[in-house]
Design an enzyme around this catalytic site. Structure first.
Site, PDB file in Angstrom:
ATOM      1  N   CYS A 116      27.672 -29.483  46.273  1.00  0.00           N
ATOM      2  CA  CYS A 116      28.745 -28.494  46.372  1.00  0.00           C
ATOM      3  C   CYS A 116      29.797 -28.845  47.417  1.00  0.00           C
ATOM      4  CB  CYS A 116      28.157 -27.114  46.661  1.00  0.00           C
ATOM      5  SG  CYS A 116      26.946 -26.567  45.427  1.00  0.00           S
ATOM      6  N   HIS A 145      33.886 -23.076  49.301  1.00  0.00           N
ATOM      7  CA  HIS A 145      33.049 -23.257  48.124  1.00  0.00           C
ATOM      8  C   HIS A 145      32.624 -21.888  47.624  1.00  0.00           C
ATOM      9  CE1 HIS A 145      29.851 -24.243  45.462  1.00  0.00           C
ATOM     10  NE2 HIS A 145      28.890 -23.960  46.313  1.00  0.00           N
ATOM     11  N   ASN A 202      29.152 -20.201  40.637  1.00  0.00           N
ATOM     12  CA  ASN A 202      29.100 -21.383  41.504  1.00  0.00           C
ATOM     13  C   ASN A 202      29.234 -22.614  40.608  1.00  0.00           C
ATOM     14  OD1 ASN A 202      28.362 -23.558  43.122  1.00  0.00           O
ATOM     15  ND2 ASN A 202      26.656 -22.493  44.107  1.00  0.00           N
TER      16      ASN A 202
END
Length: 329
Positions: A123, A256, A286
């Site tokens: 990520c 993020h 996500n």
């Protein structure tokens, strides 16, 4: 002898792409209920802030999403693909073991010859990739780079585990980074701590034509949350110090997009007003390495992020990896 003027990199254009299959919490809850697993829209929203995400069709690969996002970024930058001398794809879900998805993107763009490689920092991957491209441009190795975050995380999800399968989605975001005589990327900061490999991982690999280990995502949610909140504040302050800026200089924080509580906590610690936080996790979920460039492109196209704005990008992911970039857009 005349000194060589300093060389910088700036974002010339942004782009993004989401697969058309939008999966709401209600639809996901219905899918899980068929296997006797209970969840609900309220349960997911309360814990994560996520209301929906997008899943790619089975025949759509990481490079397919990446190319569509790249084409938007190239158009926004008025950039001929043949002028690129660097392609970096940040991904944890490449098309194949090798070659890199970046090389496949290069072929699909109809160009050849420029350097192309993948970056794997989960990520935090887009910030890592942006930092590498920035360094290569500043050093004169490259002049025009295509930096992409692209993921098909739906392929890694364990749909018997409601604590993880509700979190992730698929998508891609891209930027064109160009050499400039005025600062764009002001500073970057990257870190990793391999002691925490086990708290977020996909512990499988290919050997002899078989998958060894477990090819599905595993996460210790509380451990990830605790670490993420701490390191995101630290790396944000470190990159501000490196750039000679203060938190009050930040016009937009684009973290993020993992969990709304983590994002809001970071903004609060930096004393940023809630409206300065760019949030897409509610409708993207996500998307790992794609989440930051997806959110950036959405904010640019919505007229939020404008030329001259100071933007903080930051991400944290499996590895444990984390990083931040401060830029004048």
């Amino acid at each position: 002898m005349t000194p060589t003027p300093p060389r910088y990199s700036r974002i010339a254009g942004t782009g993004s792409y989401l697969p058309p299959n939008r999966v709401t919490n209600a639809a996901l809850a219905e899918r899980l209920a068929a296997d006797g697993i209970e969840t609900s829209n309220a349960w997911i929203v309360e814990r994560t802030g996520i209301e929906s995400r997008h899943f790619a069709e089975p025949d759509v690969a990481c490079s397919d999403l990446a190319v569509l996002a790249a084409q938007q970024a190239l158009a926004a930058a008025d950039c001929d693909p043949d002028s690129l001398d660097l392609i970096i794809v940040a991904t944890s879900t490449p098309d194949m073991v090798f070659p890199s998805s970046a090389c496949i993107v290069q072929r699909k763009l109809g160009i050849h010859g420029c350097a192309a490689f993948d970056v794997q920092a989960v990520c935090a991957g887009f910030v890592y990739a942006l930092s590498v491209a920035d360094s290569m441009i500043k050093s004169g190795v490259a002049s025009k780079a295509l930096v992409i975050g692209s993921e098909v995380f739906s392929r890694l999800l364990d749909f018997s585990d409601r604590t993880t399968c509700v979190l992730f989605g698929d998508g891609a975001g891209a930027v064109v980074l160009e050499a400039s005589d005025t600062p764009g990327i002001l500073a970057t900061e990257l870190h990793a701590d391999g002691r925490y490999v086990d708290i977020l991982c996909v512990p499988g690999h290919v050997s002899g034509g078989n998958v060894l280990g477990d090819p599905l995502l595993k996460m210790d949610g509380p451990a990830v949350f605790k670490l993420a909140v701490g390191v995101l504040e630290e790396v944000a302050r470190a990159v501000l110090e490196k750039a000679g800026r203060a938190a009050s200089d930040i016009d937009w924080l684009i973290p993020h997009q993992a969990n709304i509580r983590i994002m809001q906590s970071t903004a609060k610690k930096l004393k940023l007003a809630p409206e300065r936080l760019v949030v897409t996790v509610d409708h993207h979920g996500n998307t790992s390495a794609a989440s930051i460039p997806l959110a950036l492109d959405e904010a640019v196209r919505a007229g939020k992020v404008r030329r001259g704005d100071t933007v903080m990008l930051e991400g944290v992911g499996g590895g444990f990896t984390w990083g931040a970039a401060l830029l004048d857009y």
